[in-house]
Design an enzyme around this catalytic site. Structure first.
Site, PDB file in Angstrom:
ATOM      1  N   ASP A 159     -10.509  -5.679   2.439  1.00 34.48           N
ATOM      2  CA  ASP A 159      -9.261  -6.330   2.044  1.00 34.48           C
ATOM      3  C   ASP A 159      -9.338  -7.839   2.264  1.00 34.48           C
ATOM      4  OD1 ASP A 159      -7.822  -4.123   1.275  1.00 34.48           O
ATOM      5  OD2 ASP A 159      -7.213  -3.669   3.326  1.00 34.48           O
ATOM      6  N   MET A 199     -15.313  20.507  -0.959  1.00 33.93           N
ATOM      7  CA  MET A 199     -14.633  21.770  -0.678  1.00 33.93           C
ATOM      8  C   MET A 199     -14.746  22.034   0.809  1.00 33.93           C
ATOM      9  SD  MET A 199     -15.956  24.443  -3.544  1.00 33.93           S
ATOM     10  CE  MET A 199     -17.631  24.322  -2.986  1.00 33.93           C
ATOM     11  N   ASP A 240      -9.546  23.494   9.603  1.00 36.81           N
ATOM     12  CA  ASP A 240      -9.431  22.168   8.964  1.00 36.81           C
ATOM     13  C   ASP A 240      -8.428  21.341   9.761  1.00 36.81           C
ATOM     14  OD1 ASP A 240      -8.997  20.014   7.396  1.00 36.81           O
ATOM     15  OD2 ASP A 240      -8.641  21.139   5.537  1.00 36.81           O
ATOM     16  N   THR A 246     -17.331  18.277   2.838  1.00 35.91           N
ATOM     17  CA  THR A 246     -18.263  17.151   2.716  1.00 35.91           C
ATOM     18  C   THR A 246     -17.963  16.455   1.407  1.00 35.91           C
ATOM     19  OG1 THR A 246     -19.937  18.322   1.460  1.00 35.91           O
ATOM     20  CG2 THR A 246     -20.102  18.453   3.869  1.00 35.91           C
ATOM     21  N   ASP A 260       0.843  -1.181   0.000  1.00 36.23           N
ATOM     22  CA  ASP A 260       0.000   0.000   0.000  1.00 36.23           C
ATOM     23  C   ASP A 260       0.878   1.230   0.000  1.00 36.23           C
ATOM     24  OD1 ASP A 260      -2.592  -0.967  -0.020  1.00 36.23           O
ATOM     25  OD2 ASP A 260      -2.352  -1.631   2.056  1.00 36.23           O
TER      26      ASP A 260
END
Lengths: 553, 725
Positions: free
Chosen positions: B564, B415, B375, B410, B338
């Site tokens: 997975d 944005m 944020d 969202t 990964d």
């Protein structure tokens, strides 16, 4: 030109000739076994026998076909000898005694050609030709068929089909053995080998005396005797007999023939698995072993130690003056390395250590280059074992030619390399434990022991050459050696086919930088080492009490 | 897919690969040898030893010689007998020591299996508060699959399961050895909890997923103890080969007897010796020869090597569910890694602000910072940090922006940003940052003009492996695109070298990422992986594994999410992260307790090392035989054939001392190699040919030479002992 210089020319030209044969003969054989076309005469044979040449066989069926065919061959040959006095061209010989007939039937069917009898005073022409001669062809072809099945095991993927035994058998005879033999028989006749249907004839010998010698279809027998690594001579003296092997150059030709197929099959293998480099590695291993053995033999013969050479003052006793010591050593090395067992000199008379190298050659399991087919499959089994150990040492599940060597493969390989030592050692041990059988030895002490060891080594490895000096035409030896030959031939074949079956089923692993390269000198060197060390460890105690005890002073 | 680990140190960077790395295990504590002796003695039981054919034969030989020594006493006979028994004992000791290390770990685990009383919920619906009246106490072992239990702070979780409600910090140190607590919460990929771990805060409701007695800890105990250790495929194959060699030597020795009797009888004048008399080779010497020849070295150490291999994994906090998986790891052709967490450090960070349409950098930086103040994602924080470090923009606290309303990110709008009211002369202002298409649409709707150089900039960033975030603002209803934030993945240091190593070992590395192909390619190139799978879905991953396997390749991968699980089950080596869901842990054949995806590389190396150790010791064992022949054969037969004394190239003192020295060497070499068997032979990633050359020299040639020296040295000492004189 001195004898030694002549010997060098003889040997070097042989190596060159074999090197030149490698490609064309190997490629030809690869084509034979991959071609889809059947010749008209082959179709006729298939129709006659009732097989579908386009149907393939699983390993069990292939093995069953090999065994059934060989069993029928043995029974036929046995009966043939038992009733020969009622047949044509019997030359007045009586029926062959049961134990000897059994021994001989097995001996010729197993490509051993051990002869507990004198050909010229036991077998009539019809048995020689239609019985023994035919087996010379088919027993060689059976060996090649089995190795081709093994090669297919490596080459194919995700299948349980290994080809068709009957097709492989017929093609080997029709497309490989017969054409070469017809040609070579003519060459041998040109060289002085005889080809007739005479009975006993009085002949004035070189020294002026008169001798009664049987004539016969010798040259035709001689070609396949060498090419098919059979070795069963028309005459008791085998290739030392001037009617079988008249001159130095026929001697050269006979050695060449007995090595030709064995040394070319690796090319066939390389072609069929799609990498000629792999074939080259295998043939290099065979060549190194063969040249090493030859060098040792020549050296020991030149040093002459041993019962007979010491008495005579040279290693010449038992060698033909026509051929000389170096050429004879090459013949002896070639014949013991190839399961042929034909002789042009008497191995019993070799120096102790010279004789030991001949014994050792056979103990290698007839792999350098070995019998037709059987040599290559023996070598490939050793390669599988080597790959296993080497593969572990690089930290991967071992793989050879993309096929994983897991427990099933190792099981078959182990059974294979257990078989002949078991036969040889148990046979020798039992013979030495029985007082009556020991009495058959004409020599005492270490040399006598070497003779018994040689007999079982020769039978177990399907060589057929004898050390002589031992009376083997007794019921016990005929039976015991017969069993040794049968087990020594057919058990390994079953294991080889089993191995082939489990290889063919696999999906190959792609080669990466982490894959062990099996075409490089490194791996070839390791394979040589493993072969020699395994054999040395197995037989060292027995060799110590035989030729080594005799040869070390 | 994320492999976020909570409250754990970030995955340690791999060691600098410049110096050849070495996979090694723990060292052998000499005290362990002593502590394991009782176990070693117990293993003398023939019913146990039967499973090891080589050592079983040695034991039979030891019993046989003991009888012979009692019947016909001599100092020499007793010395041989003692050393034959020691040979068996040393072999048992090797196994006992290897097991002992696992046992210590198992004991530690067992202590965590305290008898907790579970609080089972008789009935409960999601969202419902727990009604104390419906809680019934049940002993943990009696919990069934599907039961719901409530666990509060300070309590032990009674069994393996998934959190169905709540969030809690859990102390998992009993299993992982990591003392920092981890967060477990309902839903998502961090819902699985393990029995025996302790809840430190809050309350969770857990649905039990284990069957009674089959908990993760139970399995761990069984694994480290090697209780149901099964022989791996290569081990079975090697055992067959060793058995075949043993049979050959058995034959060689057994059939020697009639030959010896014959040879002795031929020379009646030669006096009897300790080795050879009229009845042939004496039983004592015969057994000595046999024991020296059969592959006792590898036979003695084979199971210890296997146990120690598993143990080395456990020491690295990896639990392999079977030895087969460890072996498969050594064979792996393709590694699926990964991107996030393995190749790159978990999060992307802001690298540059690129203005478009003539905006100044400072203005863009200010807008970018404004939009990111609230944020809390790592990306958002990195933008604030970048603005401060490069443009000197002070971080503004929430109090300074009283008239600001933050717009969270969202999935629909793609944005985030901030709305500022008109205040103190400043006009009302909306700032947005987000995916290019979303922000462009937003600007268009507000009548903004899209600068011509925007598309070029965005594409340029994508192509270079970055992620572009477009920043736009709208002042008094007029929208304007200011520029682009370049977010970039940080490739871990040293990864390129590791992948180069992998390539040399013949292993292909494939990076799995959800990024678009352009970004993926750029990171793949930077990290040096061989291939990448971009925009990967679980189905893509599965298809890739199947494709590789169809070509005969073995595939290894790591994973933690429920989606997975199918791929983990399909892969030949599937390493589940301990932080992952129980479905993932169930599907994989290994669990990494540290949840460090880079460990896959170490697992491969340990798998290889395990096989190399077996192969190297097999080679060593067989190569040893040559020297032993040179010691024993002349000792046996030089009396009748003096020429054979030429083979006594070590010039050993006497026939007795020669045989005894070979037997002693054979026993001591086992003890000497126990540390190597436990630690594994040195392994440095290199090409197959180079590795084979190295191991052939050390263990092949070394195995040939060392016994000549060793036997000679032992002979020099023991020639003074009565019985060997």
């Amino acid at each position: 030109m001195g004898t030694n210089a002549a010997g060098v020319v003889f040997i070097v030209s042989m190596v060159l000739a074999l090197a030149l044969t490698y490609r064309p003969l190997g490629d030809h054989m690869a084509r034979v076994y991959t071609s889809r076309k059947h010749l008209r005469v082959e179709r006729g044979i298939y129709r006659l026998v009732g097989v579908d040449p386009d149907a393939e066989q699983r390993w069990v069926v292939y093995a069953r076909s090999v065994l059934a065919f060989s069993l029928v061959s043995i029974l036929f040959l046995y009966l043939f000898q038992r009733v020969q006095n009622h047949l044509l061209l019997a030359l007045g010989f009586p029926a062959v005694k049961p134990a000897l007939a059994w021994n001989t039937a097995i001996s010729f069917t197993t490509n051993t050609n051990w002869q507990a009898y004198s050909g010229e005073s036991t077998m009539g022409h019809l048995v020689q030709m239609a019985g023994l001669g035919v087996q010379n062809f088919v027993s060689a072809a059976v060996g090649i068929a089995v190795v081709i099945a093994l090669v297919r095991g490596f080459a194919r993927k995700n299948t349980d089909q290994l080809g068709n035994f009957w097709v492989d058998l017929v093609r080997t005879i029709v497309r490989i053995l017969l054409p070469i033999c017809v040609l070579m028989a003519i060459v041998l006749i040109a060289g002085g080998a005889i080809q007739n249907f005479h009975g006993n004839r009085s002949v004035t010998t070189l020294t002026g005396g008169s001798q009664s010698i049987t004539g016969g279809p010798v040259a035709s027998q001689e070609a396949i005797k060498e090419l098919g690594t059979n070795g069963g001579g028309f005459y008791n003296a085998n290739s030392a007999h001037p009617f079988e092997n008249p001159t130095t150059w026929t001697n050269w030709l006979e050695i060449y023939l007995l090595l030709a197929i064995g040394f070319s099959l690796p090319r066939t293998f390389g072609k069929m698995v799609g990498s000629t480099r792999q074939g080259l590695a295998i043939v290099a291993v065979m060549a190194v072993l063969a040249l090493g053995s030859l060098g040792a033999n020549e050296a020991f013969q030149a040093l002459h130690h041993g019962t007979v050479p010491t008495a005579v003052g040279a290693a010449r006793e038992g060698t033909e003056t026509r051929f000389g010591v170096p050429d004879s050593a090459l013949f002896a090395t070639g014949t013991t390395l190839t399961s042929t067992g034909a002789v042009d000199s008497f191995h019993d008379s070799y120096t102790s250590l010279g004789g030991a190298t001949l014994l050792f050659n056979m103990m290698l399991g007839e792999v350098a280059p070995g019998g037709t087919g059987s040599g290559l499959y023996g070598m490939l089994v050793l390669a599988v074992v080597t790959v296993f150990v080497a593969g572990l040492m690089i930290g991967r599940t071992p793989e050879y030619l993309g096929k994983k060597i897991g427990s099933r493969e190792i099981k078959f390989a182990s059974l294979y390399f257990l078989t002949t030592p078991t036969i040889v050692l148990v046979g020798t041990g039992v013979a030495m434990a029985l007082p009556g059988e020991r009495a058959g030895m004409l020599n005492s002490g270490a040399h006598g022991l070497s003779e018994v060891l040689y007999a079982f080594t020769s039978a177990g490895n399907n060589n057929g050459s004898a050390f002589a000096g031992i009376t083997v035409n007794t019921d016990w030896y005929n039976t015991a050696l017969g069993l040794a030959m049968a087990f020594g031939r057919f058990l390994p074949m079953i294991f080889v086919l089993g191995l082939a079956g489990s290889l063919a089923r696999q999906q190959p692993v792609p080669a990466t930088a982490g894959t062990l390269p099996t075409h490089r000198p490194q791996f070839a060197g390791m394979l040589v080492g493993v072969t020699v060390i395994i054999v040395a460890l197995t037989y060292f105690p027995a060799l110590a009490l035989g030729p080594l005890a005799e040869g070390l002073h | 897919m994320s492999t976020t680990t909570m409250a754990q140190a970030p995955a340690p960077a791999p060691n600098p690969p410049a110096a050849p790395r070495r996979v090694s295990g723990g060292l052998l504590d000499p005290k362990m040898l002593w502590r394991s002796t009782p176990d070693a003695l117990r293993k003398l039981d023939p019913r146990t030893l039967w499973h090891n054919p080589v050592m079983f034969i040695v034991e039979v030989g030891a019993v046989f010689t003991t009888v012979l020594a009692i019947r016909d006493e001599s100092a020499f006979a007793w010395l041989i007998v003692v050393w034959l028994w020691l040979t068996v004992l040393f072999a048992n000791l090797a196994e006992a020591v290897a097991e002992g290390r696992g046992k210590a770990q198992a004991d530690a685990l067992r202590r965590t299996k305290t008898d907790t009383v579970a609080r089972r919920l008789a009935s409960w619906q999601p969202g419902q508060t727990v009604d104390p009246a419906l809680v019934e106490p049940v002993p943990a072992p009696r919990l069934a699959q599907g039961d719901l239990v409530v666990v509060e702070a300070g309590e032990f979780i009674p069994g393996d399961g998934d959190v169905v409600e709540g969030i809690a910090s859990v102390d998992e140190s009993a299993i992982t050895g990591e003392s920092a607590p981890v967060i477990r919460e309902s839903g998502g990929d961090r819902s699985s909890v393990t029995g025996g771990t302790r809840v430190l805060s809050d309350q969770i409701i857990v649905r039990i997923t284990q069957k009674p007695g089959e908990s993760f800890i139970d399995r761990m105990i069984a694994l480290v103890e090697g209780a149901n250790r099964q022989k791996t495929p290569n081990e079975i194959a090697l055992n067959i080969l060793l058995s075949a060699l043993t049979i050959i030597f058995l034959l060689a020795v057994a059939t020697l007897q009639p030959l010896a009797i014959f040879s002795k009888a031929q020379l009646p004048g030669v006096p009897d010796t300790e080795a050879l008399n009229g009845d042939g080779v004496t039983g004592i010497v015969m057994v000595s020869l046999l024991v020296c020849l059969i592959p006792t070295t590898i036979g003695a150490l084979l199971s210890a090597i296997g146990i120690a291999g598993m143990d080395r994994l456990v020491q690295r906090n990896v639990l392999a569910m079977s030895g087969r998986a460890v072996e498969a790891a050594g064979d792996v052709n393709t590694l699926l890694l990964d991107k996030t967490g393995t190749i790159t450090i978990g999060n992307r960070e802001a690298r540059a602000f690129i203005p478009v349409g003539g905006t100044s950098e400072q203005r863009l930086a200010s807008a970018a910072q404004l939009s990111s103040l609230a944020d809390e994602t790592p990306e958002g924080r990195s933008i604030v940090v970048h603005a401060k470090s490069t443009y000197g923009l002070r971080e503004r606290g929430p109090g300074e922006l009283l008239h600001a309303r933050f717009v969270p990110f969202t999935a629909q709008t793609r944005m985030s940003g901030v709305d500022l009211d008109a205040y103190g002369g400043d006009p009302a202002r909306l700032v947005r940052k987000g995916a290019a298409s979303a922000v462009i649409n937003w600007a268009r709707e507000l009548g903004g003009v899209i600068p011509a150089d925007l598309g070029e900039t965005v594409d340029g960033i994508s192509a270079s492996g970055g992620t572009p975030l477009v920043v736009a603002e709208s002042v008094e209803g007029t929208a304007r695109v200011l520029g682009v934030i370049q977010l970039k993945d940080i490739v871990k240091s040293g990864m390129r070298e590791r992948f180069d190593e992998m390539r040399r070992m013949g292993i292909r590395t494939v990076m799995i990422t959800g990024d678009n192909p352009l970004t993926a390619r750029s990171i793949a190139e930077e990290a040096g992986v061989d291939d990448f799978l971009a925009e990967a879905t679980p189905e893509d991953k599965m298809a890739l594994i199947k494709r590789e396997q169809a070509g005969g390749k073995l595939v290894a991968m790591t994973g933690d999410g429920t989606n997975d699980a199918p791929a983990l089950a399909q892969a030949d080596v599937g390493v589940a992260m301990n932080t992952g869901t129980s479905a993932a842990k169930e599907a994989g054949n290994m669990v990494d307790l540290d949840s460090n995806p880079t460990k896959l590389i170490e697992i491969v190396e340990i798998g290889k090392q395990l096989l190399i150790t077996r192969g190297a010791l097999t080679t060593f064992s067989i190569a040893n035989d040559i020297a032993k022949y040179f010691a024993i054969i002349p000792a046996m037969f030089a009396a009748i054939y003096p020429g054979l004394d030429k083979l006594n190239i070590m010039r050993l003192h006497s026939p007795e001392s020669a045989i005894l020295s070979a037997v002693i060497f054979n026993a001591l070499v086992i003890v000497a190699l126990i540390p190597l068997a436990l630690r594994g032979v040195r392994y440095t990633p290199s090409s197959a040919a180079a590795m084979l050359r190295r191991n052939l020299y050390i263990y092949g040639v070394g195995g040939l030479v060392i016994p000549f020296i060793g036997i000679k040295l032992i002979d020099l000492v023991i020639q003074f002992i009565p019985g060997a004189r």
